[in-house]
Design a protein around this motif. Structure first.
Motif, PDB file in Angstrom:
ATOM      1  N   PHE A 109       0.817  -1.212   0.000  1.00 23.96           N
ATOM      2  CA  PHE A 109       0.000   0.000   0.000  1.00 23.96           C
ATOM      3  C   PHE A 109       0.851   1.262   0.000  1.00 23.96           C
ATOM      4  O   PHE A 109       0.516   2.247  -0.660  1.00 23.96           O
ATOM      5  N   ILE A 110       1.933   1.251   0.762  1.00 28.73           N
ATOM      6  CA  ILE A 110       2.810   2.418   0.763  1.00 28.73           C
ATOM      7  C   ILE A 110       3.381   2.658  -0.625  1.00 28.73           C
ATOM      8  O   ILE A 110       3.478   3.791  -1.100  1.00 28.73           O
ATOM      9  N   THR A 111       3.739   1.575  -1.309  1.00 25.79           N
ATOM     10  CA  THR A 111       4.307   1.691  -2.650  1.00 25.79           C
ATOM     11  C   THR A 111       3.268   2.148  -3.670  1.00 25.79           C
ATOM     12  O   THR A 111       3.530   3.033  -4.486  1.00 25.79           O
ATOM     13  N   VAL A 112       2.068   1.562  -3.616  1.00 27.35           N
ATOM     14  CA  VAL A 112       1.058   1.830  -4.642  1.00 27.35           C
ATOM     15  C   VAL A 112       0.289   3.108  -4.372  1.00 27.35           C
ATOM     16  O   VAL A 112       0.064   3.923  -5.278  1.00 27.35           O
ATOM     17  N   PHE A 113      -0.130   3.310  -3.104  1.00 25.19           N
ATOM     18  CA  PHE A 113      -1.006   4.437  -2.768  1.00 25.19           C
ATOM     19  C   PHE A 113      -0.324   5.541  -1.979  1.00 25.19           C
ATOM     20  O   PHE A 113      -0.912   6.595  -1.758  1.00 25.19           O
ATOM     21  N   GLY A 114       0.898   5.294  -1.523  1.00 27.40           N
ATOM     22  CA  GLY A 114       1.598   6.304  -0.746  1.00 27.40           C
ATOM     23  C   GLY A 114       1.198   6.338   0.714  1.00 27.40           C
ATOM     24  O   GLY A 114       1.690   7.174   1.476  1.00 27.40           O
ATOM     25  N   THR A 115       0.304   5.463   1.152  1.00 27.57           N
ATOM     26  CA  THR A 115      -0.130   5.406   2.538  1.00 27.57           C
ATOM     27  C   THR A 115      -0.664   4.014   2.852  1.00 27.57           C
ATOM     28  O   THR A 115      -1.188   3.332   1.968  1.00 27.57           O
ATOM     29  N   ALA A 116      -0.522   3.628   4.123  1.00 30.29           N
ATOM     30  CA  ALA A 116      -1.081   2.358   4.568  1.00 30.29           C
ATOM     31  C   ALA A 116      -2.296   2.571   5.461  1.00 30.29           C
ATOM     32  O   ALA A 116      -2.826   1.616   6.034  1.00 30.29           O
ATOM     33  N   ALA A 150     -10.844  -0.108  -4.669  1.00 29.88           N
ATOM     34  CA  ALA A 150      -9.485  -0.573  -4.951  1.00 29.88           C
ATOM     35  C   ALA A 150      -8.788  -1.039  -3.677  1.00 29.88           C
ATOM     36  O   ALA A 150      -8.132  -2.091  -3.653  1.00 29.88           O
ATOM     37  N   TYR A 151      -8.937  -0.259  -2.601  1.00 31.88           N
ATOM     38  CA  TYR A 151      -8.330  -0.647  -1.332  1.00 31.88           C
ATOM     39  C   TYR A 151      -8.817  -2.027  -0.876  1.00 31.88           C
ATOM     40  O   TYR A 151      -8.029  -2.908  -0.515  1.00 31.88           O
ATOM     41  N   LEU A 152     -10.133  -2.212  -0.881  1.00 28.07           N
ATOM     42  CA  LEU A 152     -10.721  -3.428  -0.315  1.00 28.07           C
ATOM     43  C   LEU A 152     -10.371  -4.661  -1.134  1.00 28.07           C
ATOM     44  O   LEU A 152     -10.078  -5.728  -0.572  1.00 28.07           O
ATOM     45  N   VAL A 153     -10.409  -4.541  -2.451  1.00 24.57           N
ATOM     46  CA  VAL A 153     -10.065  -5.687  -3.299  1.00 24.57           C
ATOM     47  C   VAL A 153      -8.601  -6.063  -3.113  1.00 24.57           C
ATOM     48  O   VAL A 153      -8.259  -7.248  -2.997  1.00 24.57           O
ATOM     49  N   LEU A 154      -7.740  -5.075  -3.061  1.00 31.94           N
ATOM     50  CA  LEU A 154      -6.310  -5.358  -2.906  1.00 31.94           C
ATOM     51  C   LEU A 154      -6.014  -5.937  -1.526  1.00 31.94           C
ATOM     52  O   LEU A 154      -5.181  -6.848  -1.391  1.00 31.94           O
ATOM     53  N   ILE A 155      -6.700  -5.434  -0.487  1.00 36.63           N
ATOM     54  CA  ILE A 155      -6.517  -5.998   0.846  1.00 36.63           C
ATOM     55  C   ILE A 155      -6.946  -7.461   0.863  1.00 36.63           C
ATOM     56  O   ILE A 155      -6.254  -8.329   1.415  1.00 36.63           O
ATOM     57  N   ALA A 156      -8.102  -7.760   0.257  1.00 36.50           N
ATOM     58  CA  ALA A 156      -8.596  -9.141   0.232  1.00 36.50           C
ATOM     59  C   ALA A 156      -7.650 -10.069  -0.519  1.00 36.50           C
ATOM     60  O   ALA A 156      -7.611 -11.279  -0.252  1.00 36.50           O
ATOM     61  N   ALA A 157      -6.878  -9.518  -1.459  1.00 34.56           N
ATOM     62  CA  ALA A 157      -5.957 -10.328  -2.259  1.00 34.56           C
ATOM     63  C   ALA A 157      -4.645 -10.621  -1.541  1.00 34.56           C
ATOM     64  O   ALA A 157      -3.821 -11.390  -2.047  1.00 34.56           O
ATOM     65  N   MET A 158      -4.445 -10.032  -0.356  1.00 33.71           N
ATOM     66  CA  MET A 158      -3.225 -10.298   0.394  1.00 33.71           C
ATOM     67  C   MET A 158      -3.216 -11.756   0.889  1.00 33.71           C
ATOM     68  O   MET A 158      -4.267 -12.360   1.074  1.00 33.71           O
ATOM     69  N   PRO A 159      -2.046 -12.323   1.128  1.00 37.65           N
ATOM     70  CA  PRO A 159      -1.973 -13.746   1.510  1.00 37.65           C
ATOM     71  C   PRO A 159      -2.417 -14.005   2.940  1.00 37.65           C
ATOM     72  O   PRO A 159      -2.715 -13.086   3.703  1.00 37.65           O
ATOM     73  N   THR A 160      -2.450 -15.273   3.300  1.00 36.77           N
ATOM     74  CA  THR A 160      -2.769 -15.698   4.659  1.00 36.77           C
ATOM     75  C   THR A 160      -1.749 -15.113   5.631  1.00 36.77           C
ATOM     76  O   THR A 160      -0.551 -15.116   5.355  1.00 36.77           O
ATOM     77  N   PRO A 214       0.792  -8.395  -9.658  1.00 35.26           N
ATOM     78  CA  PRO A 214       0.646  -7.525 -10.845  1.00 35.26           C
ATOM     79  C   PRO A 214      -0.771  -7.547 -11.419  1.00 35.26           C
ATOM     80  O   PRO A 214      -1.278  -6.512 -11.876  1.00 35.26           O
ATOM     81  N   LEU A 215      -1.424  -8.725 -11.400  1.00 37.44           N
ATOM     82  CA  LEU A 215      -2.797  -8.819 -11.898  1.00 37.44           C
ATOM     83  C   LEU A 215      -3.745  -7.961 -11.066  1.00 37.44           C
ATOM     84  O   LEU A 215      -4.539  -7.184 -11.613  1.00 37.44           O
ATOM     85  N   TRP A 216      -3.661  -8.078  -9.758  1.00 40.07           N
ATOM     86  CA  TRP A 216      -4.563  -7.322  -8.894  1.00 40.07           C
ATOM     87  C   TRP A 216      -4.270  -5.826  -8.955  1.00 40.07           C
ATOM     88  O   TRP A 216      -5.197  -5.004  -8.868  1.00 40.07           O
ATOM     89  N   LEU A 217      -3.006  -5.449  -9.075  1.00 41.74           N
ATOM     90  CA  LEU A 217      -2.681  -4.031  -9.236  1.00 41.74           C
ATOM     91  C   LEU A 217      -3.293  -3.465 -10.510  1.00 41.74           C
ATOM     92  O   LEU A 217      -3.776  -2.329 -10.545  1.00 41.74           O
ATOM     93  N   HIS A 218      -3.292  -4.271 -11.572  1.00 45.85           N
ATOM     94  CA  HIS A 218      -3.924  -3.839 -12.830  1.00 45.85           C
ATOM     95  C   HIS A 218      -5.444  -3.721 -12.653  1.00 45.85           C
ATOM     96  O   HIS A 218      -6.057  -2.781 -13.141  1.00 45.85           O
ATOM     97  N   VAL A 219      -6.035  -4.680 -11.922  1.00 38.92           N
ATOM     98  CA  VAL A 219      -7.490  -4.646 -11.708  1.00 38.92           C
ATOM     99  C   VAL A 219      -7.895  -3.425 -10.916  1.00 38.92           C
ATOM    100  O   VAL A 219      -8.845  -2.715 -11.294  1.00 38.92           O
ATOM    101  N   VAL A 220      -7.211  -3.131  -9.800  1.00 39.57           N
ATOM    102  CA  VAL A 220      -7.607  -1.987  -8.985  1.00 39.57           C
ATOM    103  C   VAL A 220      -7.312  -0.671  -9.692  1.00 39.57           C
ATOM    104  O   VAL A 220      -7.998   0.336  -9.463  1.00 39.57           O
ATOM    105  N   ALA A 221      -6.280  -0.648 -10.538  1.00 44.45           N
ATOM    106  CA  ALA A 221      -5.990   0.575 -11.291  1.00 44.45           C
ATOM    107  C   ALA A 221      -7.090   0.873 -12.307  1.00 44.45           C
ATOM    108  O   ALA A 221      -7.396   2.022 -12.591  1.00 44.45           O
ATOM    109  N   ALA A 222      -7.724  -0.195 -12.829  1.00 45.89           N
ATOM    110  CA  ALA A 222      -8.797  -0.022 -13.800  1.00 45.89           C
ATOM    111  C   ALA A 222     -10.105   0.401 -13.144  1.00 45.89           C
ATOM    112  O   ALA A 222     -11.011   0.856 -13.820  1.00 45.89           O
TER     113      ALA A 222
END
Length: 311
Positions: free
Chosen positions: A113-120, A259-269, A303-311
């Motif tokens: 999140f820090i890398t993609v959105f600049g904040t966690a 975008a936040y919620l989908v990417l959070i859900a895609a994080m691993p166990t 990379p797939l999820w980053l593309h999805v949330v960016a769209a």
């Protein structure tokens, strides 16, 4: 850039594996490190960070309600699937729920999140939901399944399990931080500094413990079981898709929050799965395998999820 942020994670884990392989530190010591992280370091980390947050700015109730609804559906699916495949013991069911629904926030989501959105900051409301709701349910099931609990009636067992889960340092730290934050109670800086000092050790110690355990156990990707594939696939693919459908399609959540919620859900166990497994002596090998393999899968799918949330 996101992968570069994960270098400390890999270093702490690899250090445990190497020392266990060389027998410099016995793999059995991973239990003591896990208990330190679960009972002390992680609560200190959560207390300081939640207390210092501006809770009013972090909560979009429609978005978070959608995430909670998606998580509830995911829990139902995992429980039904586990029972259908013959898993009935409460601790074993709870372990699979945690593996399929809870997400790795501190060790994985924060650097992404820090890398993609600049904040966690958007992670913290979901972290609160995980700790104060999902973890409460999971710890209750774990306590219900403790050996010797069958001697009491169902009502007493349930009340004792809920009481035990509410009294865990993890839940107490989060609830105390929220109450003190909302009441604007001043916590001395020395207390917050001390909590931060201890809390900063939570991530490396938990990862080191995981590395120690796997260093002694070994990890064979070709030996991945069908259950492991199913849980990893559900966590890294089905759960984020379910979150997108519930939040975006059914509830109309859009923009950055979707975008936040989908990417959070895609994080691993989360690594805490391994900590819980050792704490309650259930599925230790399964949990260690799922943590590592879901992390590898998430790295590939990132990379797939980053593309999805960016769209």
């Amino acid at each position: 850039m996101a992968l570069e942020k994960l270098v400390p994670v890999l270093l702490a884990f690899a250090g445990g594996v190497l020392l266990a392989r060389r027998k410099s530190v016995p793999a059995e010591a991973s239990k003591a490190f896990s208990d330190y992280a679960f009972l002390f370091a992680v609560p200190c980390y959560l207390f300081g960070n939640i207390y210092a947050s501006d809770l009013a700015l972090l909560f979009d109730w429609r978005a978070l309600g959608g995430y909670a609804a998606a998580a509830a559906l995911a829990v139902t699916v995992v429980v039904l699937a586990a029972v259908a495949h013959g898993v009935r013991e409460p601790r074993a069911v709870a372990l699979r729920v945690m593996a399929g629904v809870q997400v790795n926030t501190a060790y994985f989501a924060v650097p992404v999140f820090i890398t993609v959105f600049g904040t966690a900051a958007p992670i913290f409301p979901v972290l609160l939901f995980q700790v104060c709701v999902l973890s409460l349910v999971i710890i209750s099931l774990m306590e219900l399944g403790r050996p010797g609990s069958e001697a009491d009636g169902p009502g007493r067992r349930l009340s004792r399990a809920v009481g035990a889960s509410l009294a865990t340092p993890l839940v107490l730290a989060c609830n105390a931080a929220i109450v003190l934050n909302l009441l604007s109670v001043h916590v001395p800086a020395v207390v917050l500094d001390a909590a931060a000092f201890v809390g900063d050790s939570a991530s490396p110690v938990a990862l080191f413990a995981l590395g120690l355990h796997l260093g002694g156990l070994g990890l064979d990707l070709r030996g991945t079981t069908r259950e492991e594939w199913a849980l990893i696939g559900f966590k890294c693919l089905a759960f984020p898709l379910l979150t997108w459908f519930v939040c975006g399609v059914l509830l109309g959540v859009g923009g950055q929050w979707l975008a936040y919620l989908v990417l959070i859900a895609a994080m691993p166990t989360p690594q805490n799965l391994f900590v819980f497994a050792q704490r309650y002596d259930v599925g230790v090998d399964l949990s260690a395998s799922l943590v590592i393999k879901s992390s590898l899968a998430a790295l590939v799918l990132l990379p797939l999820w980053l593309h999805v949330v960016a769209a």
